[in-house]
Design an enzyme around this catalytic site. Structure first.
Site, short mmCIF file in Angstrom:
data_model
loop_
_atom_site.label_atom_id
_atom_site.label_comp_id
_atom_site.label_asym_id
_atom_site.label_seq_id
_atom_site.Cartn_x
_atom_site.Cartn_y
_atom_site.Cartn_z
N HIS A 24 0.80 -1.23 0.00
CA HIS A 24 0.00 0.00 0.00
C HIS A 24 0.84 1.28 0.00
CE1 HIS A 24 -3.59 -2.24 0.12
NE2 HIS A 24 -3.71 -2.42 1.42
N HIS A 36 -9.42 2.56 0.79
CA HIS A 36 -9.41 1.42 1.71
C HIS A 36 -10.52 1.58 2.76
CE1 HIS A 36 -7.84 -2.01 3.88
NE2 HIS A 36 -6.88 -2.16 2.97
N GLU A 79 -11.91 -2.94 -2.90
CA GLU A 79 -10.95 -1.94 -3.32
C GLU A 79 -10.73 -2.02 -4.84
OE1 GLU A 79 -7.42 -2.44 -0.65
OE2 GLU A 79 -8.75 -3.93 0.27
#
Length: 345
Positions: free
Chosen positions: A105, A179, A303
């Site tokens: 991420h 997220h 996502e």
């Protein structure tokens, strides 16, 4: 109605963090934090109340200490990059490793842990919007290129739309997503009885570290098959699903619904796939907002994003943004009522 703003505290470095609230004439309200460009509240009106459908916290300190990317905009690259490295134009690029040997991420100083700037504000009562911007300098976490990104949140009717835009001065990977953790029955409830339908029959195979192997499998008839409405149940999910869409085309990706609340959420996206995650990594007893306690399966993430670890799999669609190109992806979250069908029908 429209857009309001208030201070929400300061980071240890002294940067002020602001909370923007969008509220439209349909009675919907969205709260967006400049820390991480995070969606920290989304209230959908019901007949006699409202439901806040996203998980979150009550303080800035909790977001800064959170390891679950709660509500955040993640990047430069969402998902995992194996061995925190890849080759780009003949050069070995090494990123910071923040999940074992891998990169997750965007790394330790990714978009989710930065304070974004306000770039634009639309106070229209029918469709209020806020645009947040971020400059990611060349070399941040190892990524090449100076990158300028913008995220726009628009609340129209009972739809929240998020638009992601970016430009760069060097070739660099970019794969942004939200997220947000959703619970259509409100905070403090498990999502096992939520039903999910995904417009995808293929999924990326992964190894034990959740790194794609490069194989794309047909998952028809398996526990990962959500092509028909299926309860999330007790089976943990953390899987990338492949969508069938043309480049840049906004298509239906998923529908989640909750019989208890009678609320349904449809997700549409221009991205080629989506990661389904049932929050099984949240520690039991985690303190959430308004006195709620969270844990595994107290929310679910869908996502929309490009293929994970695409930089190490040339057979996957590329996530490289080049100078002169404009990155633009959109996701819509559409909320509506539905009537549950009796089990004997």
């Amino acid at each position: 109605m429209g857009v309001s703003c208030r201070s929400w505290g300061f980071t240890p470095a002294g940067a002020e963090v602001q909370l923007f609230t969008l509220k439209n004439s349909s009675g919907c309200k969205a709260d967006i934090l400049t820390f991480g460009a995070a969606l920290i509240g989304l209230e959908i009106p019901r007949e006699d109340n409202t439901i806040d459908v996203v998980l979150g916290f009550d303080s800035l300190e909790e977001y800064m200490n959170d390891g679950n990317y709660m509500g955040a905009t993640v990047g430069r690259v969402a998902g995992r990059i194996s061995n925190a490295s890849f080759n780009l134009d003949g050069q070995k690029i090494r990123l910071d490793s923040n999940e074992g040997p891998n990169h997750l991420h965007g790394g330790k100083n990714g978009f989710s842990s930065r304070v974004w700037e306000i770039a634009a504000c639309n106070r229209n009562e029918e469709a209020p919007a806020i645009t947040l911007s971020l400059h990611s300098p060349d070399g941040t976490n190892g990524y090449p290129g100076n990158l300028l990104v913008e995220t726009t949140f628009t609340l129209k009717g009972t739809t929240l739309r998020i638009d992601y835009r970016a430009i760069t001065d060097q070739p660099t990977p970019l794969n942004m997503t939200s997220h947000a953790y959703f619970n259509l029955n409100g905070n403090g409830c498990k999502i096992n009885n939520h039903e999910l339908k995904l417009h995808a029959i293929k999924s990326a195979a992964t190894d034990k570290a959740m790194i794609p192997t490069g194989e794309i499998n047909n998952i028809s008839g398996t526990a990962a098959d959500f092509t028909q409405f299926t309860p999330l149940g007790n089976t943990a999910q953390d899987r990338f699903y492949v969508l069938d869409n043309e480049q840049g085309e906004l298509v239906p990706a998923a529908i989640g619904r909750c019989n208890e609340s009678g609320l349904e959420m449809e997700i549409l996206t221009t991205q080629p796939g989506m990661q389904l995650y049932t929050a099984d990594g949240i520690a039991p007893g985690t303190a959430g907002k308004k006195g709620s306690l969270y844990g595994p399966r107290y929310g679910f993430c869908i996502e929309p994003m490009g293929y994970p670890d695409a930089v190490n799999h040339p057979e996957f669609p590329s996530v490289i943004l080049n100078p002169g190109e404009k990155y633009h992806h959109s996701t819509e979250y559409r909320f509506r009522n539905f009537t549950a069908v009796p089990e004997n029908d």
